[in-house]
Write a protein that holds these residues in place. Sequence first.
Motif, PDB file in Angstrom:
ATOM      1  N   TYR A 191       0.838  -1.191   0.000  1.00  0.00           N
ATOM      2  CA  TYR A 191       0.000   0.000   0.000  1.00  0.00           C
ATOM      3  C   TYR A 191       0.883   1.256   0.000  1.00  0.00           C
ATOM      4  O   TYR A 191       1.822   1.371   0.793  1.00  0.00           O
ATOM      5  N   LEU A 192       0.581   2.162  -0.923  1.00  0.00           N
ATOM      6  CA  LEU A 192       1.280   3.449  -0.989  1.00  0.00           C
ATOM      7  C   LEU A 192       0.264   4.556  -0.760  1.00  0.00           C
ATOM      8  O   LEU A 192      -0.766   4.616  -1.441  1.00  0.00           O
ATOM      9  N   GLU A 193       0.543   5.449   0.171  1.00  0.00           N
ATOM     10  CA  GLU A 193      -0.426   6.484   0.514  1.00  0.00           C
ATOM     11  C   GLU A 193      -0.015   7.877   0.065  1.00  0.00           C
ATOM     12  O   GLU A 193      -0.868   8.703  -0.274  1.00  0.00           O
ATOM     13  N   THR A 205      -2.713  -0.121  -8.830  1.00  0.00           N
ATOM     14  CA  THR A 205      -4.160  -0.198  -8.947  1.00  0.00           C
ATOM     15  C   THR A 205      -4.776   0.280  -7.631  1.00  0.00           C
ATOM     16  O   THR A 205      -4.070   0.794  -6.748  1.00  0.00           O
ATOM     17  N   THR A 206      -6.094   0.143  -7.515  1.00  0.00           N
ATOM     18  CA  THR A 206      -6.778   0.509  -6.275  1.00  0.00           C
ATOM     19  C   THR A 206      -7.337  -0.746  -5.623  1.00  0.00           C
ATOM     20  O   THR A 206      -7.452  -1.799  -6.266  1.00  0.00           O
ATOM     21  N   SER A 237      -4.777   5.112  -3.472  1.00  0.00           N
ATOM     22  CA  SER A 237      -6.146   5.570  -3.253  1.00  0.00           C
ATOM     23  C   SER A 237      -6.814   5.939  -4.570  1.00  0.00           C
ATOM     24  O   SER A 237      -6.149   6.208  -5.569  1.00  0.00           O
ATOM     25  N   GLU A 238      -8.139   5.977  -4.539  1.00  0.00           N
ATOM     26  CA  GLU A 238      -8.903   6.371  -5.721  1.00  0.00           C
ATOM     27  C   GLU A 238      -8.557   7.806  -6.133  1.00  0.00           C
ATOM     28  O   GLU A 238      -8.424   8.110  -7.322  1.00  0.00           O
ATOM     29  N   VAL A 239      -8.385   8.683  -5.165  1.00  0.00           N
ATOM     30  CA  VAL A 239      -8.059  10.084  -5.455  1.00  0.00           C
ATOM     31  C   VAL A 239      -6.702  10.181  -6.131  1.00  0.00           C
ATOM     32  O   VAL A 239      -6.539  10.901  -7.125  1.00  0.00           O
ATOM     33  N   LEU A 240      -5.715   9.457  -5.615  1.00  0.00           N
ATOM     34  CA  LEU A 240      -4.387   9.494  -6.199  1.00  0.00           C
ATOM     35  C   LEU A 240      -4.394   8.889  -7.597  1.00  0.00           C
ATOM     36  O   LEU A 240      -3.763   9.422  -8.519  1.00  0.00           O
ATOM     37  N   TYR A 241      -5.131   7.801  -7.777  1.00  0.00           N
ATOM     38  CA  TYR A 241      -5.207   7.189  -9.105  1.00  0.00           C
ATOM     39  C   TYR A 241      -5.800   8.168 -10.120  1.00  0.00           C
ATOM     40  O   TYR A 241      -5.285   8.311 -11.237  1.00  0.00           O
ATOM     41  N   ILE A 265     -11.073   0.908 -15.355  1.00  0.00           N
ATOM     42  CA  ILE A 265     -10.538   0.066 -14.297  1.00  0.00           C
ATOM     43  C   ILE A 265      -9.148   0.584 -13.933  1.00  0.00           C
ATOM     44  O   ILE A 265      -8.318   0.811 -14.807  1.00  0.00           O
ATOM     45  N   ALA A 266      -8.891   0.767 -12.657  1.00  0.00           N
ATOM     46  CA  ALA A 266      -7.598   1.304 -12.220  1.00  0.00           C
ATOM     47  C   ALA A 266      -6.479   0.336 -12.585  1.00  0.00           C
ATOM     48  O   ALA A 266      -6.424  -0.792 -12.078  1.00  0.00           O
ATOM     49  N   CYS A 267      -5.596   0.789 -13.462  1.00  0.00           N
ATOM     50  CA  CYS A 267      -4.577  -0.114 -13.996  1.00  0.00           C
ATOM     51  C   CYS A 267      -3.463   0.717 -14.619  1.00  0.00           C
ATOM     52  O   CYS A 267      -3.640   1.314 -15.674  1.00  0.00           O
ATOM     53  N   LEU A 268      -2.308   0.770 -13.958  1.00  0.00           N
ATOM     54  CA  LEU A 268      -1.141   1.477 -14.469  1.00  0.00           C
ATOM     55  C   LEU A 268       0.065   0.560 -14.314  1.00  0.00           C
ATOM     56  O   LEU A 268       0.343   0.076 -13.211  1.00  0.00           O
TER      57      LEU A 268
END
Length: 258
Positions: free
Chosen positions: A5-7, A56-57, A81-85, A95-98
């Motif tokens: 997890y990265l915040e 991803t999230t 997080s969704e905000v960071l993504y 879909i969150a995917c990097l």
Amino acid sequence: MSIIYLESKDNPKIKHLRALIEQNQYRKKQQQTVLESTHACLAWLDSGQKIHAFFTTEAALKHPDLQDIQELHTGHIFIISEVLYKSLSTLGTTIACLAVIDIPRHTQTINYNVDTLILDDVQDPGNVGTLLRSAAAANIKQILCTPAVASLWSPRVLRAGMGAHFSLCCFERVDLTNVLPQFEIPVYATNSHQANTLYEQDLKNPCVWILGNEGQGISEFALAHAKAVTIPQPGGQESLNVAIAGSICFFEMVRQRT
């Protein structure tokens, strides 16, 4: 594989990811880029390549496509997080995917006897990616790009290419004055003001297609070293979008060879 997890947006991995997404010079220096979409990531992994870091999230991690990626990806998965993504993503709702990957390096030299697509200062990333996708579908494997063409390995071009890059041999920053005279096969250029129509050409054998800048078209040098053809437009429009024009040319070639 481990989940981390990265915040913080100031985490070095996040800073590296953001720079790869936003800065062409940084991508060139690092020789890395970013894939954004599950389709592109799966195509990359299916081609036998490696993802260095996957972001991803927590919510997206449960999606079936992400499950498929997890089965093929052997490295870390970073949860943000969704905000960071959303601050990183160029796609908006998806879909969150990097995924961070190395830009492929090839040792091949230009082959002057095979089907080839030359992009002459085509600058819109969507057009470039679409042209690569259509070329790959038409079995054109060699792509040459002049210096002003949108960077092939930018996230936006990769997104539009939908994985086409991974089956192509691409040459960037090509000087046409050196390469065009060396082709031993017919060279065609699209030009809406010519009398020769696409459908009058014999396209059964290998050939070269030159597609030009969205506003100015192809260069004078390229036009002087090619046979200009037009696509009939009975509806009277001045010109077609370059990606559409190229796709029409490629699949007329396919039609004649089928």
